[in-house]
Design an enzyme around this catalytic site. Sequence first.
Site, PDB file in Angstrom:
ATOM      1  N   LYS A  35       0.833  -1.204   0.000  1.00  0.00           N
ATOM      2  CA  LYS A  35       0.000   0.000   0.000  1.00  0.00           C
ATOM      3  C   LYS A  35       0.872   1.260   0.000  1.00  0.00           C
ATOM      4  CE  LYS A  35      -2.772   0.773   3.694  1.00  0.00           C
ATOM      5  NZ  LYS A  35      -2.473   2.103   4.258  1.00  0.00           N
ATOM      6  N   SER A  36       1.899   1.287   0.845  1.00  0.00           N
ATOM      7  CA  SER A  36       2.749   2.483   0.931  1.00  0.00           C
ATOM      8  C   SER A  36       3.434   2.756  -0.405  1.00  0.00           C
ATOM      9  CB  SER A  36       3.830   2.291   2.002  1.00  0.00           C
ATOM     10  OG  SER A  36       3.238   2.185   3.266  1.00  0.00           O
ATOM     11  N   ARG A  40       2.969   5.973  -3.222  1.00  0.00           N
ATOM     12  CA  ARG A  40       4.131   6.780  -3.606  1.00  0.00           C
ATOM     13  C   ARG A  40       4.390   6.698  -5.103  1.00  0.00           C
ATOM     14  NH1 ARG A  40       4.152   5.600   1.596  1.00  0.00           N
ATOM     15  NH2 ARG A  40       5.458   6.688   3.125  1.00  0.00           N
ATOM     16  N   ARG A 137      -8.764  12.141  12.454  1.00  0.00           N
ATOM     17  CA  ARG A 137      -7.355  11.822  12.729  1.00  0.00           C
ATOM     18  C   ARG A 137      -6.491  13.093  12.719  1.00  0.00           C
ATOM     19  NH1 ARG A 137      -5.723   6.837   9.027  1.00  0.00           N
ATOM     20  NH2 ARG A 137      -3.840   7.017  10.284  1.00  0.00           N
ATOM     21  N   SER A 182       7.083   8.840  12.289  1.00  0.00           N
ATOM     22  CA  SER A 182       5.982   8.655  11.340  1.00  0.00           C
ATOM     23  C   SER A 182       6.484   8.847   9.921  1.00  0.00           C
ATOM     24  CB  SER A 182       4.868   9.666  11.644  1.00  0.00           C
ATOM     25  OG  SER A 182       4.042   9.819  10.512  1.00  0.00           O
ATOM     26  N   ASP A 332       1.670  -1.358  11.850  1.00  0.00           N
ATOM     27  CA  ASP A 332       0.391  -1.809  11.281  1.00  0.00           C
ATOM     28  C   ASP A 332       0.096  -3.273  11.601  1.00  0.00           C
ATOM     29  OD1 ASP A 332      -0.016   0.685  10.225  1.00  0.00           O
ATOM     30  OD2 ASP A 332       0.752   0.180   8.236  1.00  0.00           O
ATOM     31  N   LYS A 359      -4.941   5.621  14.487  1.00  0.00           N
ATOM     32  CA  LYS A 359      -4.981   4.979  13.167  1.00  0.00           C
ATOM     33  C   LYS A 359      -6.430   4.997  12.651  1.00  0.00           C
ATOM     34  CE  LYS A 359      -0.610   4.084  12.786  1.00  0.00           C
ATOM     35  NZ  LYS A 359       0.187   4.800  11.793  1.00  0.00           N
ATOM     36  N   ARG A 405      -7.628  -3.404   9.026  1.00  0.00           N
ATOM     37  CA  ARG A 405      -6.730  -4.358   9.700  1.00  0.00           C
ATOM     38  C   ARG A 405      -7.420  -5.051  10.880  1.00  0.00           C
ATOM     39  NH1 ARG A 405      -2.465  -3.584   6.500  1.00  0.00           N
ATOM     40  NH2 ARG A 405      -1.878  -1.436   6.051  1.00  0.00           N
TER      41      ARG A 405
END
Length: 446
Positions: A35-36, A40, A137, A182, A332, A359, A405
Amino acid sequence: MSIVTLNPLQSHQDLVIDPGKITGLRGKITIPGDKSISHRSLMLGAIAEGETVIHGLLLGEDPRSTASCFRAMGVEISQLNSEKVIVKGRGLGNLEEPLEILDAGNSGTTIRLMLGLLAGHQDRFFVVTGDASLRSRPMSRVVKPLKEMGAQIWGRKANSLAPLAVSGESLQPIHYYSPVASAQVKSCLLLAGLLTEGKTTITEPALSRDHSERMLRAFGANIEVDGETNSVTVTGYPTLTGQTVIVPGDISSAAFWLVAGAIVPNSELLIENVGINPTRTGVLQVLQAMGADITLENQRVVTGEPVADLRVKSSPLQATTIAGEIIPRLIDEIPILAVAAVFAQGTTIIKDAEELRVKESDRLTVMATQLDRLGAKVRELPDGLEITGGTGLFGTEVDSFTDHRIAMSLAIAALNSRQPTTIHRAEAAGISYPDFFSTLQQICQE
Ligand code: S3P
């Protein structure tokens, strides 16, 4: 016979897991793209010169949110599929002012990284928002340093909550000491640094995932890393050139099968093509320390990211302590590690994980309450969980609280319970793993 039953007639799906007839888990699993890295690759593709070709993009809801935001800013992105996505880059600083509000959906990575990019787009105005979870958030962690760079950002609760409005400005470089480890904060400021004359440096208290650094470098940016101090520096106004990106499978998604394979007796799973970037492999370290039988096969490097196939076989687990510097390397995976702890002998302590409270849901409270409903011995700590394992679980009704998750972690817990479990709002899994439940059905042996 179906182990997994969905009730698709409701907008919120109830899913029933009936572990009664399972004799083990077996098979080869290809997990969806990281996902990350997917986010990107879309973002850097959008701001580079020329075409970026992405193979293996995650087709979950989160990268779809990123693609739709960048399309709204004039970026041509071909139809999303996992084979090949083509992004026609507009070049640095050339995103168009969108005519609509940019909707990041459920995705913290989309909104926080995008804010960094938008802040330096002079003479353009942007409004960004997300779903109910994202609107609750904390955004001050990126708004504050961006304002120090000269950004103009407004939002609810003293500019700390979305919707946020951004008026693009000329930015100044800073050295920012982030109070949280982070990758979203770090990446936001690295992206802001691209449109800033000079050098922008971010120092974090512990190393977070470094996919932005690796990919920015591959696209042509000047990135300096100081491993001693956990600092990263970017030099402004690089020439970014479109690249071919092969997205590895997401270790955060593989983690569900690693735990499932370890705790369900008589199991053996081969999980292929998993990214094993050292900033992400805390979950392997912890599971192996707990006694999990996990081997790494066919290790290789694919477009700058280390990759391996992971084999897991069931084995008895022992309790452990998860705390300190390792936390950002498995942030995560804590919900699914909590499930592993339920089936381990002894008391597992998870500490220094207060970040889990901000989260997609408050993952400490939600895991504590839902595992408690299933009969686990679990105590919520201010910054973690205390879980005494080995007592087994009974089936009941639990809820994902719309957190992907949590939905998947509870499904793995339910698989090893004594009676059927109903998971409410199970469709949340689609954020990062649309095929999760069909894969679960396939690997269950009866
Ligand atoms: C992410 C970073 C992590 C992680 C999130 C994805 C990223 O968040 O929890 O799922 O892609 O940069 P933080 O960096 O805020 O801890």
